[in-house]
Design a protein around this motif. Structure first.
Motif, PDB file in Angstrom:
ATOM      1  N   ALA A 151       4.088   6.797  -5.073  1.00 54.85           N
ATOM      2  CA  ALA A 151       3.192   7.928  -4.819  1.00 54.85           C
ATOM      3  C   ALA A 151       2.311   7.532  -3.650  1.00 54.85           C
ATOM      4  O   ALA A 151       2.023   6.337  -3.444  1.00 54.85           O
ATOM      5  N   ILE A 152       1.884   8.481  -2.862  1.00 54.28           N
ATOM      6  CA  ILE A 152       0.985   8.219  -1.736  1.00 54.28           C
ATOM      7  C   ILE A 152      -0.425   8.629  -2.160  1.00 54.28           C
ATOM      8  O   ILE A 152      -0.659   9.781  -2.551  1.00 54.28           O
ATOM      9  N   ILE A 153      -1.328   7.670  -2.102  1.00 53.38           N
ATOM     10  CA  ILE A 153      -2.717   7.931  -2.500  1.00 53.38           C
ATOM     11  C   ILE A 153      -3.564   8.041  -1.242  1.00 53.38           C
ATOM     12  O   ILE A 153      -3.641   7.099  -0.445  1.00 53.38           O
ATOM     13  N   ASP A 189      -3.042   1.455 -12.652  1.00 55.24           N
ATOM     14  CA  ASP A 189      -3.916   0.310 -12.394  1.00 55.24           C
ATOM     15  C   ASP A 189      -4.704   0.452 -11.103  1.00 55.24           C
ATOM     16  O   ASP A 189      -5.569  -0.378 -10.804  1.00 55.24           O
ATOM     17  N   PHE A 190      -4.435   1.496 -10.326  1.00 49.25           N
ATOM     18  CA  PHE A 190      -5.139   1.686  -9.046  1.00 49.25           C
ATOM     19  C   PHE A 190      -6.627   1.963  -9.316  1.00 49.25           C
ATOM     20  O   PHE A 190      -6.978   2.727 -10.235  1.00 49.25           O
ATOM     21  N   THR A 213      -2.265   5.233   1.160  1.00 46.59           N
ATOM     22  CA  THR A 213      -1.662   4.007   0.645  1.00 46.59           C
ATOM     23  C   THR A 213      -0.452   4.348  -0.213  1.00 46.59           C
ATOM     24  O   THR A 213      -0.553   5.191  -1.112  1.00 46.59           O
ATOM     25  N   GLU A 214       0.685   3.706   0.063  1.00 41.34           N
ATOM     26  CA  GLU A 214       1.845   3.850  -0.820  1.00 41.34           C
ATOM     27  C   GLU A 214       1.657   2.928  -2.019  1.00 41.34           C
ATOM     28  O   GLU A 214       1.267   1.767  -1.857  1.00 41.34           O
ATOM     29  N   TYR A 215       1.938   3.456  -3.190  1.00 43.27           N
ATOM     30  CA  TYR A 215       1.710   2.664  -4.395  1.00 43.27           C
ATOM     31  C   TYR A 215       2.877   2.868  -5.354  1.00 43.27           C
ATOM     32  O   TYR A 215       3.334   4.002  -5.550  1.00 43.27           O
TER      33      TYR A 215
END
Length: 415
Positions: free
Chosen positions: A392-394, A412-413, A403-405
């Motif tokens: 997902a892109i945040i 956990d972000f 940010t790609e996560y």
């Protein structure tokens, strides 16, 4: 189109943040003072108010919403509560709450009902915040509830008011004054309004509280209650004033302030403002030791107050003070699997975050525009491509950094 009943009002989603702000202040400040919340039924037997408030009052005589129950064998008169103090006294007596602790500190925030002419700051369904201190016969309890009310007003940003206080004395002082006042008013009978003429015998003190110009003129030279206080009453009132001064609570003594309900004795007080037109009282209260006996219990020392919430809101609006609406923490946008988006939203909500998703299947551009409009802190982009990659892109909406996560680790972000 069916509309609200005259004198009632919807509290819409765009207004609710102000109510939530006030309610949070009420809870926080009363907790600091050691008060606990009480909630009583909206419906009470009519006798609770007719005996407690008094037959000679406008509330009982003109304003209550009362009706008979549907029990054909034994219909009983019930009333939608017009105020809270009598209900609290009924509850405390019924449940023997004073048997468990010698002093009760109680607060409430609730709707009430009176048949009045609706106008700015006055509705037929209205809301009040209030507190009752029960069990102490000492002047420090009177001062405490005044200080509590003043602290609440300060915390919600209201300072443009005056506090007026007075003493109605003990039973002996009040009866002497009542006799003298009736004698004075009889001499002015023809100069009084019709309402005050009707009140003269049942509730003469209420005449002093009349807003009618005729009554104000006729009672200009009325005897002062302060001239009838005995030594006990004078000492009591002096002690209340000294405590308020020591706590830096400013006030003026107004000998005409009577708050004409039958149950008051000793200290009475009102918070007044010039900003609301004819509805100049933000709230008030006083000591009501006789009320417990009037409702069938034994005489019990008690003092309390109530503030009108609608009037507090009007005053905040006039002062251009408004609570901020709650903004979303996260908006998830995407054109992928609705199931996956809803699952992702649920995972993040478990972090106690405010998460929104699109339910109208708008375009990416429209969803991003909505996220911007709502003032969201983060936008999560989760489309078909991201779903296939397991990411997902945040996007931090304040900095614009994306940010790609990994999808499996997104819970956990640190949002």
């Amino acid at each position: 189109m069916i509309q609200t009943i005259r004198g009632t009002k919807d509290i819409l989603p765009g207004e609710i943040s102000e109510w939530h702000f006030l309610e949070e202040v009420f809870k926080r400040i009363t907790s600091q003072f050691g008060y606990k919340e009480i909630r009583t039924p909206v419906l009470e037997f009519t006798e609770v108010f007719s005996r407690g408030i008094g037959e000679g009052t406008d509330i009982v005589g003109k304003e209550m919403y009362s009706f008979n129950t549907k029990d054909e064998k034994k219909p009983e008169s019930v009333t939608m509560r017009p105020e809270m103090t009598a209900s609290v006294v009924r509850s405390v007596t019924q449940h023997s709450l004073l048997h468990h602790q010698p002093t009760l500190r109680l607060w409430y925030c609730a709707p009430f009902f009176r048949y009045e002419n609706p106008q700015k700051g006055r509705q037929r369904q209205f809301h009040q915040f209030g507190a009752e201190c029960i069990g102490s016969p000492n002047p420090e309890s009177d001062a405490e509830v005044v200080i509590l009310a003043a602290t609440v007003l300060k915390e919600i940003g209201i300072t443009d008011y005056t506090l007026a206080i007075n003493s109605l004395g003990n039973k002996t002082s009040r009866e002497k004054y009542r006799t003298e006042l009736i004698s004075f008013l009889k001499g002015k009978f023809d100069e009084l309004s019709e309402d005050s003429q009707n009140r003269l015998e049942k509730n003469p003190l209420r005449v002093l509280d009349s807003k009618d110009a005729k009554d104000k003129a006729a009672t200009k030279d009325a005897p002062s209650i302060l001239d009838f206080l005995d030594e006990e009453s004078e000492t009591y009132f002096k002690n209340v004033q000294e405590i308020l001064k020591e706590s830096d609570v400013e006030f003026t003594v107004n000998p005409r302030l009577v708050r004409g309900l039958d149950y008051y004795n000793h200290t009475v007080f009102e918070f007044l403002t010039t900003k609301l037109g004819s509805q100049d009282a933000l709230g008030g209260g006083g000591r009501y030791d006789p009320l417990f006996a009037q409702l069938g219990g034994k005489e019990t020392p008690a003092v309390g107050f109530a503030l009108g919430i609608e009037r507090l809101l009007l005053l905040r609006e006039q002062n251009n003070v408004q609570a901020e609406a709650l903004k979303p923490d996260i908006f998830i946008i995407g054109d992928g699997s609705a199931k996956k988006i809803q699952k992702l939203a649920l995972q993040i909500r478990q972090k106690n975050l405010y998460v929104l998703t699109d339910l109208l299947r708008k375009s990416f551009k429209a969803q991003m525009k909505e996220s911007n409009k709502l003032g969201t802190r983060y936008t999560i982009i989760f489309g078909q491509q991201e779903e296939e990659k397991g990411i997902a892109i945040i996007k931090n909406m304040e900095t614009g950094v994306q940010t790609e996560y990994p999808l499996k680790e997104i819970a956990d972000f640190q949002f």
